[in-house]
Each structure stands twice: as C-alpha cells, then as structure tokens.
Design an enzyme around this catalytic site. Structure first.
Site, short mmCIF file in Angstrom:
data_model
loop_
_atom_site.label_atom_id
_atom_site.label_comp_id
_atom_site.label_asym_id
_atom_site.label_seq_id
_atom_site.Cartn_x
_atom_site.Cartn_y
_atom_site.Cartn_z
N LYS A 70 0.85 -1.19 0.00
CA LYS A 70 0.00 0.00 0.00
C LYS A 70 0.89 1.25 0.00
O LYS A 70 0.61 2.22 -0.71
CB LYS A 70 -0.89 -0.04 1.25
CG LYS A 70 -1.85 1.13 1.35
CD LYS A 70 -2.84 0.97 2.50
CE LYS A 70 -3.58 2.28 2.73
NZ LYS A 70 -4.55 2.28 3.79
N ARG A 96 -11.01 4.51 -1.36
CA ARG A 96 -9.95 3.85 -0.62
C ARG A 96 -9.47 4.76 0.50
O ARG A 96 -9.59 5.98 0.37
CB ARG A 96 -8.73 3.58 -1.52
CG ARG A 96 -9.01 2.56 -2.55
CD ARG A 96 -7.83 2.31 -3.46
NE ARG A 96 -8.27 1.38 -4.46
CZ ARG A 96 -8.35 0.05 -4.28
NH1 ARG A 96 -7.95 -0.48 -3.15
NH2 ARG A 96 -8.82 -0.74 -5.23
N HIS A 114 -17.64 13.52 1.43
CA HIS A 114 -18.31 12.33 1.97
C HIS A 114 -19.81 12.60 2.04
O HIS A 114 -20.22 13.67 2.49
CB HIS A 114 -17.75 12.02 3.37
CG HIS A 114 -18.35 10.79 3.96
ND1 HIS A 114 -18.01 9.53 3.51
CD2 HIS A 114 -19.29 10.62 4.91
CE1 HIS A 114 -18.73 8.64 4.18
NE2 HIS A 114 -19.50 9.28 5.03
#
Ligand code: GAR
Length: 205
Positions: A70, A96, A114
């Site tokens: 990652k 992600r 969001h």
C-alpha cells in the site's frame, strides 16, 4: 490587470466522477481559478476517465494489486502528483483509505467529499446508513484527509432533509446536488488562501 495563477489540482476518482465534473464545470464557467492537471484512478472502467478524455485532461490508471505494498502504491501516486506540480489533491469518489506516503507529501492539501454529515456515518454506503438509522437530516461534508477513515478536519457541510419514504437512491440524489455545490466552494476557499487549520478546526478567514 491582476493575473492569478490557477490552482493546480490532481483528482483521484474510482467511479462515475460527477463531482469531478462539477469541479470542471465551475472552472469552465470562470467561477473557480483552478486547473485539473491529472486524473488518477484505481479503476480502468471508471466513467471519470471519459470525462478526463472529453476535457483533454491527462489520466493515469494505477491498480493497487500491481504494487508490492500500500505504501508503494501511494508513494507512486504522490510522485506523479508532485512531478506535475499539483498543489491540491481532490478525492472525488475515491473509494480507498489514503496511505501515509500521500498524506505526508500533501499535508492539509488533500480534500475528500463524503455523503453524510460527519462524524455520523463514515465509510461505505453512508446514505444507506442514514436511511437505516432513521435520521431526519443528513447531508455531505468536505474535509481535509488524515490517516483515519473520514476523520480529518471539516471544511464545509451542507444539510438535506431525510423523508420517511426515502431510499438510498433518493437520498443519494438529494445529497449529490449539494456535493456539487460545496466541493467547488471548498476548493475556491483553498485557492484564495482562506482556510486556516488549527488542530481539527478549520477557520474560514
Ligand atoms: C459521492 O457521493 C461521494 O460523496 C462518495 O461517492 C460518490 C462519488 O460520486 N464518496 C464516498 O462515499 C467516499 N467515502 P461521483 O463519482 O459521481 O463523484
């Protein structure tokens, strides 16, 4: 005449890219002194790619599984953004949790949108979480990104009513209309140097 250099944006998106489009629209209308330097996606089928093509914006596809870790994935993304002199990173439906190398490379220079009034309903399916919980008001939040999931300092929020017969889809649509307004607004405030972060409080100067 005062000539302001447009803010250089790097956009990360995983899907449809309607927020990406709303930012492009505001730039094109002359309301947002910014320019999208590059789109980076983790999804080769993302419709956001079509939007980049239509607007002559460079796009890069990086899939996490093609990287050893990652950290390596996010180091690569940070390097690509830095090499294009990106000043602000925009997560526009990038599904992600961003890794530390990218956050460290752009401290308080990564924004996310969001579809809920944070800190309520972080994570996936925020609109469904709101419907299922039975809240009467939900909305959307633009915030700076830290290492948590939807936990960074809040820049702007917009509220919408939740009706008794709402579904995930109807609420998502009502929230999305607000997303398309407040994301370009937050970027504009940043471009004007009007966002001051103190701890987790963002003051709008
Ligand atoms: C938007 O509703 C955005 O708020 C949400 O994904 C959608 C992307 O739509 N993001 C998240 O849930 C992130 N946690 P878009 O691709 O049309 O902009």
């Amino acid at each position: 005449m005062k000539c302001i250099k447009p803010l250089q944006l790097g956009v990360l998106a995983s899907g449809r890219g309607s927020n990406f489009q709303s930012i492009l629209n505001e730039i094109q209308k002359g309301n947002l002194p910014a320019s999208v330097r590059v789109l980076i996606t983790d999804n080769p089928d993302a419709y956001a790619i079509e939007r980049a093509k239509k607007n002559d914006i460079e796009f890069l596809i990086f899939k996490p599984k093609d990287f050893k870790s990652k950290d390596e994935y996010y180091r690569k993304i940070a390097d690509e953004l830095k090499s294009r002199e990106v000043e602000l990173v925009i997560l526009a439906g990038f599904m992600r949790i961003v890794g530390k190398p990218l956050i460290d490379a752009f401290p308080f220079k990564i924004m996310n949108i969001h579809p809920a009034l944070l800190p309520s309903f972080p994570g996936l399916h925020a609109q469904k979480q709101a419907v299922d919980y039975g809240v009467k008001i939900s909305g959307c939040t633009v915030h700076f990104v830290d290492e948590g999931m939807d936990t960074g300092p809040i820049i702007i929020q917009a509220a919408v009513p939740v009706y008794h017969d709402d579904t995930e889809e109807t609420l998502s649509q009502r929230i999305l209309e607000q997303e398309h307004k407040i994301y370009p607004e937050a970027i504009k405030l940043f471009s004007e140097g009007r966002l001051e972060v103190k701890g987790r409080i963002v003051n709008i100067k």
